[in-house]
Design a protein around this motif. Structure first.
Motif, short mmCIF file in Angstrom:
data_model
loop_
_atom_site.label_atom_id
_atom_site.label_comp_id
_atom_site.label_asym_id
_atom_site.label_seq_id
_atom_site.Cartn_x
_atom_site.Cartn_y
_atom_site.Cartn_z
N LEU A 117 0.76 -1.21 0.14
CA LEU A 117 -0.03 -0.14 -0.22
C LEU A 117 1.00 1.19 0.01
O LEU A 117 2.01 1.26 0.33
N LYS A 118 0.18 2.38 -0.39
CA LYS A 118 1.01 3.61 -0.28
C LYS A 118 0.36 4.58 0.70
O LYS A 118 -0.81 4.67 0.83
N ILE A 119 1.17 5.24 1.62
CA ILE A 119 0.93 6.23 2.53
C ILE A 119 0.96 7.52 2.21
O ILE A 119 2.24 7.97 1.93
N LYS A 120 -0.07 8.33 2.12
CA LYS A 120 0.23 9.68 1.96
C LYS A 120 -0.22 10.63 3.22
O LYS A 120 -1.02 10.09 4.10
N VAL A 121 0.63 11.82 3.14
CA VAL A 121 0.58 12.58 4.56
C VAL A 121 -0.04 14.01 4.30
O VAL A 121 0.55 14.76 3.26
N ILE A 122 -1.10 14.53 4.84
CA ILE A 122 -1.71 15.86 4.93
C ILE A 122 -0.82 16.72 5.60
O ILE A 122 -0.64 16.52 6.68
N PRO A 123 -0.26 17.90 4.91
CA PRO A 123 0.61 18.71 5.41
C PRO A 123 -0.11 19.66 6.38
O PRO A 123 -1.32 19.89 6.25
N VAL A 124 0.55 20.47 7.35
CA VAL A 124 0.14 21.48 8.12
C VAL A 124 0.90 22.89 7.89
O VAL A 124 1.84 22.89 7.43
N ASP A 125 0.19 24.01 8.30
CA ASP A 125 1.03 24.93 8.07
C ASP A 125 1.81 25.49 9.60
O ASP A 125 2.25 24.67 10.20
N ASP A 126 2.48 26.62 9.49
CA ASP A 126 3.24 26.97 10.52
C ASP A 126 2.89 26.89 11.88
O ASP A 126 3.49 27.17 12.82
N ASP A 127 1.42 27.31 11.75
CA ASP A 127 0.77 27.27 13.23
C ASP A 127 0.34 25.74 13.53
O ASP A 127 -0.02 25.47 14.65
N GLY A 128 0.38 24.89 12.89
CA GLY A 128 0.02 23.24 13.08
C GLY A 128 -1.59 23.08 12.65
O GLY A 128 -1.88 22.27 13.10
N GLN A 129 -2.02 23.95 11.72
CA GLN A 129 -3.46 23.62 11.26
C GLN A 129 -3.17 22.82 9.97
O GLN A 129 -2.44 22.98 9.12
#
Length: 642
Positions: free
Chosen positions: A378-390
């Motif tokens: 399987l392949k895992i993808k990651v949702i990024p966050v901004d500099d505030d952690g959102q």
């Protein structure tokens, strides 16, 4: 209010205003901002009774010169058993000197400028009163008196007598010099009459009578009109704020001493402390109900089964699940995620399929999917966050596609406290045809959760994060989905029939509860849910938000501190690093003051590395924490920074 008011047989309203000022001198400082706002309102016709009077504090009584080893002049609007204090009618106006009961504000020799003041002080010039961790300013509740002993009506004619000299002694007095900044405090009104720093301005109603709140109907601390000649109870006069000192008495461990200092537990994101009600419930189970559940005709088996399944019902209602069959007891959130990975994931995911997680995840919501991905391609993808952690929702939508089969994310970050837009994430995933698992380990103790409104396919949490026992947790799953999923463990209790050729499984939840479960701690979890439900999750959320705002403002003033995770929508979790110190050194110094915090990577290394650090110091707050405890934390950090 009508201007045609009959003043016959009423006391002089000027005298009533004076008495009201004296009474409100005894009310905690949070109310002063509201009273000042009321003072600024246009003049109204004179009322026909005390409770319709527009109360405004006499500032000559508020600007008080501090004196050592003295106590406030206060009017106590309730009985204190065993202390010699008896209730008195509010409209009598007798105010007692807590050090010398013979002196009152009515004494012609008394001058307001000579009134002694409590030594709690206002930390760092904020104008906010120190809230002690175990003895408080509660004007509704004195030590060892249950709220339901407060008289519904205030009797007339009773006088105050002596009060124990240490009744209002505050901890940390030597560390909190008194700063009489009440004039500055009175200017902090936001124009609407309610300060944004007051917790529970706008407290919602609750459905059942709570042990901790006298009035469940009034939305904010206020003075309410009542019918003329009607007897008035205290609950009709003011709606109290969250009385943290009442709550703290339910947690025996908070009286523990560490290094000679009273314990300040700020490690709630790791585990929460347990109220006496939970401890006693588990003890009662072993003393009166202990048995294996189901499949027995004897009395103890019936008691144990009732208690265990009763706890399941409480969890269902707590999460607003559609059925008790959607509640599976497991060891904790970690086991629940592994259960989904090793049952549904094993059955339904195939090479090339994609799993999406967020950059905020705890290791427990990363490692099981990595193991599954390595096994099945399987392949895992990651949702990024901004500099505030959102969470960056735009980036998330770009990751979704026809190969997305599962989205698994946290509702609240354990490392940063960020509250994710969970409903939006779930909705977008379903539009892409994916299933969704929500990790609620850090959310259930801070906010109301409604799994049907959230519409996640699975929701997981651990009991010890929500003031329950360790070793017990919950997997919520949609009933049809659970019944379509093959169990990941086999054994007793989960079968309908077994032969050497074939086994028929029960439907959910039994098919996922092989063997003897953690019966006593499931019952304890039910007691914990009872406890927080009586307090009210909305009330808890508001009070903790108040603590978070208070702590964040003070921490920002510490030289050399860097806060990690500054999202506008946060639960009561703080992460920081302090220049010149390793995080474990800060943790060790705080421990010397009796303060328990977590120092390390918090099992969330990817998100910390996103911010360029390997570890942080993490104070995390719960509803039994106080402003005074935060003050001790911040004082210690200031000392280290110097």
């Amino acid at each position: 209010m009508s201007t045609n008011i009959n003043h016959e047989n009423l006391p002089d309203t000027g005298e009533l205003e004076k008495l009201a000022n004296q009474f409100f001198k005894a009310v905690p400082g949070d109310f002063l901002e509201q009273l000042k706002a009321q003072q600024s309102q246009p003049d109204l016709p004179k009322p026909d009774n005390l409770l319709q009077q527009s109360f405004a504090p006499d500032e000559s009584l508020l600007n008080i010169t501090p004196q050592a080893n003295t106590y406030e002049y206060a009017k106590l609007p309730k009985s204190v058993a065993g202390s010699g204090v008896s209730p008195s009618a509010i409209n009598q106006g007798s105010v007692v000197n807590l050090q010398n009961p013979q002196t009152s504000f009515d004494d012609p020799d008394f001058k307001a400028s000579n009134a002694p003041a409590a030594n709690g002080g206002f930390p760092f010039g904020t104008g906010l009163p120190v809230q002690p961790p175990n003895i408080g300013f509660s004007y509704l509740q004195q030590p060892d008196i249950p709220v339901n002993n407060v008289p519904e009506t205030l009797p007339v004619g009773e006088q105050f007598t002596s009060v124990p000299s240490n009744l209002f002694q505050l901890p940390y007095q030597q560390e909190q010099p008194f700063e009489a900044e009440l004039r500055a405090l009175l200017t902090h009104s936001n124009g609407a009459g309610i300060s944004p720093q007051i917790p529970f301005a706008g407290l919602p109603s609750v459905n059942e009578s709570s042990f901790y709140f006298l009035n469940n109907e009034v939305a904010k601390p206020s003075v309410n009109p009542v019918q003329k000649d009607k007897k008035v109870g205290l609950s009709q006069i003011i709606t109290p704020p969250f009385d943290v000192n009442l709550v703290r008495r339910d947690f025996p461990i908070l009286q523990e001493y560490v290094n000679g200092k009273q314990l300040i537990w700020l490690d709630n994101a790791a585990t929460t402390q347990k109220p006496k009600q939970v401890i006693d419930r588990i003890s009662y189970f072993y003393e009166h109900e202990n048995s294996n559940i189901h499949r027995a005709a004897h009395e103890l088996a019936a008691r144990a089964t009732d208690a265990y399944e009763g706890a399941r019902k409480k969890v269902q209602e707590f999460l607003n699940a559609g059925s008790v069959n959607e509640i599976v007891f497991v060891r904790g959130a970690t086991e629940a995620i592994n259960l989904v990975a090793k049952s549904w994931g094993e059955q339904n995911l195939h090479a090339g399929d994609e799993i999406i997680v967020s950059n905020l995840e705890h290791h427990a919501n990363i490692v099981p999917w990595q193991q599954l991905a390595a096994k099945k391609g399987l392949k895992i993808k990651v949702i990024p966050v901004d500099d505030d952690g959102q969470i960056l929702l735009d980036e998330y939508t770009k990751l979704l596609g026809p190969k997305t089969k599962l989205v698994s994310f946290t509702q609240v970050s354990n490392a940063l406290g960020t509250v994710t837009p969970a409903a939006q994430i779930v909705h977008l995933a379903h539009l892409a045809g994916a299933k969704v698992l929500v990790d609620g380990a850090q959310s259930v103790s801070h906010m109301r959760v409604d799994v049907r409104a959230l519409n996640a396919d699975w929701f997981v949490f651990s009991g010890h994060k929500v003031f329950g026992p360790t070793g017990i947790g919950v997997l919520y799953g949609k009933e049809a989905l659970l019944n379509e999923t093959q169990p990941w463990q086999g054994g007793g209790n989960m079968i309908v029939d077994v032969t050497f050729e074939h086994t028929q499984y029960h439907n959910a939840p039994s098919r996922f509860e092989a063997g003897t479960g953690n019966i006593a701690d499931a019952v304890g979890l039910g007691a914990a849910i009872d406890y927080v439900s009586r307090l009210g999750m909305d009330a808890i959320a508001q009070y903790e938000h108040y603590l978070l705002e208070y702590a964040t403002g003070l921490l920002k003033e510490v030289p050399g501190i860097r806060l990690i995770g500054t999202a506008p929508d946060k639960a009561s979790v703080l992460s920081f690093v302090l220049a010149g110190y390793k995080t474990e050194e800060v943790g060790a110094e705080l421990n010397k003051e009796g303060i328990a915090v977590r120092s390390g990577h918090h099992c969330a290394q990817p998100i910390l590395r996103r911010f360029g650090v390997e570890s942080t110091v993490r104070p995390s707050l719960a509803f039994y924490n106080t402003c005074a405890e935060i003050d001790v934390l911040v004082n210690t950090l200031h000392r280290l920074a110097r």
